[in-house]
Design a protein around this motif. Structure first.
Motif, short mmCIF file in Angstrom:
data_model
loop_
_atom_site.label_atom_id
_atom_site.label_comp_id
_atom_site.label_asym_id
_atom_site.label_seq_id
_atom_site.Cartn_x
_atom_site.Cartn_y
_atom_site.Cartn_z
N GLU A 469 0.99 -1.17 -0.03
CA GLU A 469 0.13 0.00 -0.05
C GLU A 469 0.87 1.26 0.01
O GLU A 469 0.47 2.34 -0.99
N LYS A 470 1.96 1.43 0.79
CA LYS A 470 2.89 2.34 0.78
C LYS A 470 3.25 2.67 -0.47
O LYS A 470 3.72 3.93 -1.02
N THR A 471 3.90 1.57 -1.00
CA THR A 471 4.64 1.67 -2.53
C THR A 471 3.64 2.14 -3.36
O THR A 471 4.08 2.93 -4.18
N LEU A 472 2.44 1.68 -3.52
CA LEU A 472 1.21 2.16 -4.41
C LEU A 472 1.19 3.83 -4.09
O LEU A 472 0.96 4.60 -5.21
N GLU A 473 0.93 3.96 -2.79
CA GLU A 473 0.88 5.68 -2.57
C GLU A 473 1.98 6.45 -3.09
O GLU A 473 1.97 7.38 -3.65
N ARG A 474 3.17 5.89 -2.87
CA ARG A 474 4.51 6.68 -3.25
C ARG A 474 4.45 6.67 -4.82
O ARG A 474 4.81 7.74 -5.63
N CYS A 475 3.92 5.71 -5.48
CA CYS A 475 4.01 5.55 -7.02
C CYS A 475 3.04 6.44 -7.64
O CYS A 475 3.35 7.38 -8.56
N ALA A 476 1.94 6.70 -6.72
CA ALA A 476 0.90 7.87 -7.38
C ALA A 476 1.38 9.24 -7.01
O ALA A 476 1.26 10.11 -7.78
N ALA A 477 2.02 9.64 -5.90
CA ALA A 477 2.43 10.69 -5.65
C ALA A 477 3.65 11.13 -6.44
O ALA A 477 3.70 12.16 -7.00
N THR A 478 4.43 10.15 -6.85
CA THR A 478 5.46 10.59 -8.00
C THR A 478 4.79 10.54 -9.20
O THR A 478 5.33 11.54 -9.92
N ALA A 479 3.57 9.97 -9.65
CA ALA A 479 2.97 10.22 -10.75
C ALA A 479 2.53 11.69 -11.05
O ALA A 479 2.51 12.35 -12.16
N ARG A 480 1.75 12.02 -9.77
CA ARG A 480 1.16 13.49 -9.68
C ARG A 480 2.43 14.38 -9.80
O ARG A 480 2.09 15.51 -10.65
N LEU A 481 3.37 14.40 -8.98
CA LEU A 481 4.34 15.24 -9.25
C LEU A 481 4.89 15.31 -10.67
O LEU A 481 5.44 16.52 -11.25
N ALA A 482 5.33 14.11 -11.37
CA ALA A 482 5.73 14.40 -12.65
C ALA A 482 4.91 15.01 -13.47
O ALA A 482 5.27 15.84 -14.47
N LYS A 483 3.52 14.80 -13.50
CA LYS A 483 2.59 15.42 -14.21
C LYS A 483 2.50 16.91 -14.05
O LYS A 483 2.38 17.72 -14.99
N SER A 484 2.61 17.56 -12.81
CA SER A 484 2.61 18.68 -12.46
C SER A 484 3.82 19.60 -12.93
O SER A 484 3.78 20.85 -13.30
N ARG A 485 4.88 18.81 -12.79
CA ARG A 485 6.24 19.47 -13.27
C ARG A 485 6.72 19.38 -14.79
O ARG A 485 7.23 20.13 -15.05
N TYR A 486 6.09 18.36 -15.20
CA TYR A 486 6.70 18.04 -16.60
C TYR A 486 5.55 17.81 -17.71
O TYR A 486 5.68 18.50 -18.76
N VAL A 487 4.58 17.19 -17.32
CA VAL A 487 3.81 16.85 -18.43
C VAL A 487 2.83 18.08 -18.59
O VAL A 487 2.70 18.50 -19.77
N ASP A 488 2.27 18.73 -17.82
CA ASP A 488 1.47 19.99 -17.83
C ASP A 488 2.17 21.12 -18.43
O ASP A 488 1.85 21.78 -19.38
N PRO A 489 3.23 21.46 -18.03
CA PRO A 489 4.23 22.66 -18.96
C PRO A 489 4.20 22.16 -20.17
O PRO A 489 4.34 22.91 -21.25
#
Length: 550
Positions: A469-489
């Motif tokens: 569960e912790k690994t899944l949460e970390r993966c989701a947070a990393t995906a959101r951060l990558a989306k806000s930092r790289y994908v959206d710009p």
């Protein structure tokens, strides 16, 4: 055109040779008319020279030149047929005639047809000089007459490719110095591998009906002078084991081989060519499990895939492939059926390749496949480590530990080109997952892995769930951060650039239109009437439109 009444009567009349001859004299004249022809110019001799190897042709031609009174024994002559051998006085000829008729009327009546197929369809893939002689003139003529049919042509080429691929597999495992020294050919018919393959240290065992083996033995002893060189075996020994393979092999093959001197404590190579699909899945399982599983032993055989078997048995397709439809009545199982029944359990399935792949490997184009789905395949079953097919390693412990290091060349022939690559030399598993067990060692490894997984899940299931569960949460947070930092710009930047480019394109089009209008206003032909010229724009920006057509 003379009439009987127009001929002179009396003693001065000389009767014509044809009109005055009796029926018996005319018959004898017809029989002896062919004896005065040169035997080298007959159609039968020409066909023999076309199909026989060059050495055989030269021998036949030289014998006919040196002794013109003797007719050369053609490879395709009718003396091999059962109808003409009965009139010969030699006891061996009489035995050959009786055995030929007995084999033709028995359950193995197609052995001569298969021999003729190998003789006709070999081409550059398979060279079998004894095949036309063993097949006989009758079977050769019948096959050559029907070779133009698309289905028969495909069957002929398949048999040649299959035979050559198995030859190369035998050479790969038996030719090296530490290779297999015992070969068992099951249901081989009139094949001449023991007389073609140069394996002087190999003991060869032929397992088939007694009549078939005796017929081949007698015909090879009675071979013409041109074929004497090919009729001598090139192995250490040839042992004939007579038995009904379809009825007795699943239960008594091991016993019969032991009686004839086969050593089951050493590796053995078993050849099942065009044999296993004549057994039911249960009988095939009993046959393969009855073979002693000595480390280093190999089984090479052919089998039919389920798609081809279904296509041939379909009544809608029997008109397109009548020959295969007739043969399919003897086919009782497919490769998938045998695997599901456990026929390959305890063996490692390797090098499963279709006949089309083998043909392409030899650089040969086969006719189109009429049955489209499924095909006949050549496969190998290995027990333990096959020393002859492995590669000699270089260096010491370091090179043995690091498998990615360069390996030494293989010891002996590589086998068929379709399985000679580095990956194939190590072995490929069949696509069917049920056959990729890998013997009892593979079963034990899988059971141990599943048991360990169950023990870990039972003792530490909660901790494993929390970590997951912790690994899944970390993966989701990393995906959101990558989306806000790289994908959206990146997306916003791309959309802005697209909008800028679209605006530039629009402005370019407007400027192009203005330029065209300026040219039309400024550079006007003075000969053009005033009423047809484009007027300058007024204060409102609207000008007078030209008439239609200008």
């Amino acid at each position: 055109r003379l009439n009987r009444h127009d001929l002179p009567s009396g003693p001065s009349r000389q009767p014509s040779r044809t009109l005055g001859a009796t029926a018996e004299e005319r018959t004898n004249a017809g029989r002896t008319r062919g004896l005065h022809r040169d035997p080298r110019s007959t159609r039968r001799a020409r066909r023999a020279r076309l199909k026989a190897p060059a050495s055989v042709t030269r021998s036949i031609m030289s014998s006919s030149r040196n002794s013109p009174a003797k007719t050369p024994k053609s490879v395709l002559s009718r003396q091999n047929s059962s109808a003409n051998l009965g009139g010969m006085g030699s006891p061996t000829d009489m035995q050959i005639a009786l055995l030929s008729q007995k084999v033709k009327d028995g359950s193995r009546g197609s052995v001569r047809v298969a021999c003729a197929v190998r003789a006709v369809g070999g081409g550059n893939i398979l060279q079998e000089p004894l095949a036309p002689y063993l097949a006989g003139g009758e079977e050769m003529r019948a096959l050559l007459a029907n070779r133009a049919r698309r289905e028969d042509a495909r069957v002929v080429e398949n048999v040649a490719v299959r035979h050559r691929a198995i030859d190369d597999v035998i050479l790969r495992h038996c030719a090296p110095e530490d290779g297999i020294r015992q070969v068992v050919s099951v249901n081989g018919g009139l094949d001449t591998r023991a007389h073609r393959l140069n394996l002087p240290n190999v003991a060869w065992f032929d397992v088939d009906l007694f009549d078939v083996l005796e017929l081949k033995k007698k015909m090879l002893e009675k071979a013409p002078d041109a074929l004497k060189h090919y009729a001598s075996p090139r192995v250490a020994s040839v042992t004939n084991v007579g038995m009904d393979v379809l009825a007795d092999a699943p239960h008594y093959l091991k016993l019969e081989l032991e009686k004839h001197g086969l050593d089951f404590t050493r590796p053995v190579l078993y050849v099942f060519e065009a044999c296993l699909y004549n057994f039911s899945a249960a009988d095939a399982r009993a046959l393969t499990r009855s073979l002693p599983r000595v480390d280093g032993s190999v089984v090479v055989g052919t089998h039919l895939q389920r798609g081809m078997l279904r296509w041939v048995r379909d009544p809608r397709n029997q008109a397109e492939a009548p020959f295969l439809a007739e043969l399919s009545h003897h086919w009782r199982s497919s490769l998938e059926d045998a695997a599901a029944a456990g026929a390959f359990r305890g063996w490692r399935v390797r090098n499963v390749k279709s006949l089309t792949s083998h043909a392409f490997g030899y650089g040969y184009r086969v006719p189109p496949n009429p049955w489209k789905k499924g095909e006949e395949v050549v496969f190998e079953l290995h027990r333990g480590r096959c020393r002859a097919g492995s590669r000699a390693r270089r260096g010491g412990f370091a090179s043995r530990f690091f498998r990615w290091r360069a390996r030494a060349p293989p010891r002996g022939p590589l086998g068929p080109p379709a399985t000679a690559s580095r990956r194939d030399s190590r072995g490929l598993r069949t696509p069917d997952a049920r056959t990729s067990v890998g013997g009892w060692l593979g079963v034990a490894v899988r059971v141990g892995a599943l048991t360990l997984a169950g023990f870990v899940g039972h003792r530490h299931g909660g901790d494993v769930a929390k970590v997951a569960e912790k690994t899944l949460e970390r993966c989701a947070a990393t995906a959101r951060l990558a989306k806000s930092r790289y994908v959206d710009p990146c997306a916003e930047f791309a959309m802005d650039k697209c909008a800028v480019g679209l605006g530039a394109a629009r402005r370019g089009a407007a400027r192009a239109r203005e330029g065209v209008a300026h040219v039309r206003r400024t550079h006007v032909d003075p000969r053009l009437p005033e009423k047809y010229r484009l007027p300058k724009k007024d204060a409102s920006g609207k000008g007078k439109r030209l008439k239609k057509g200008w």
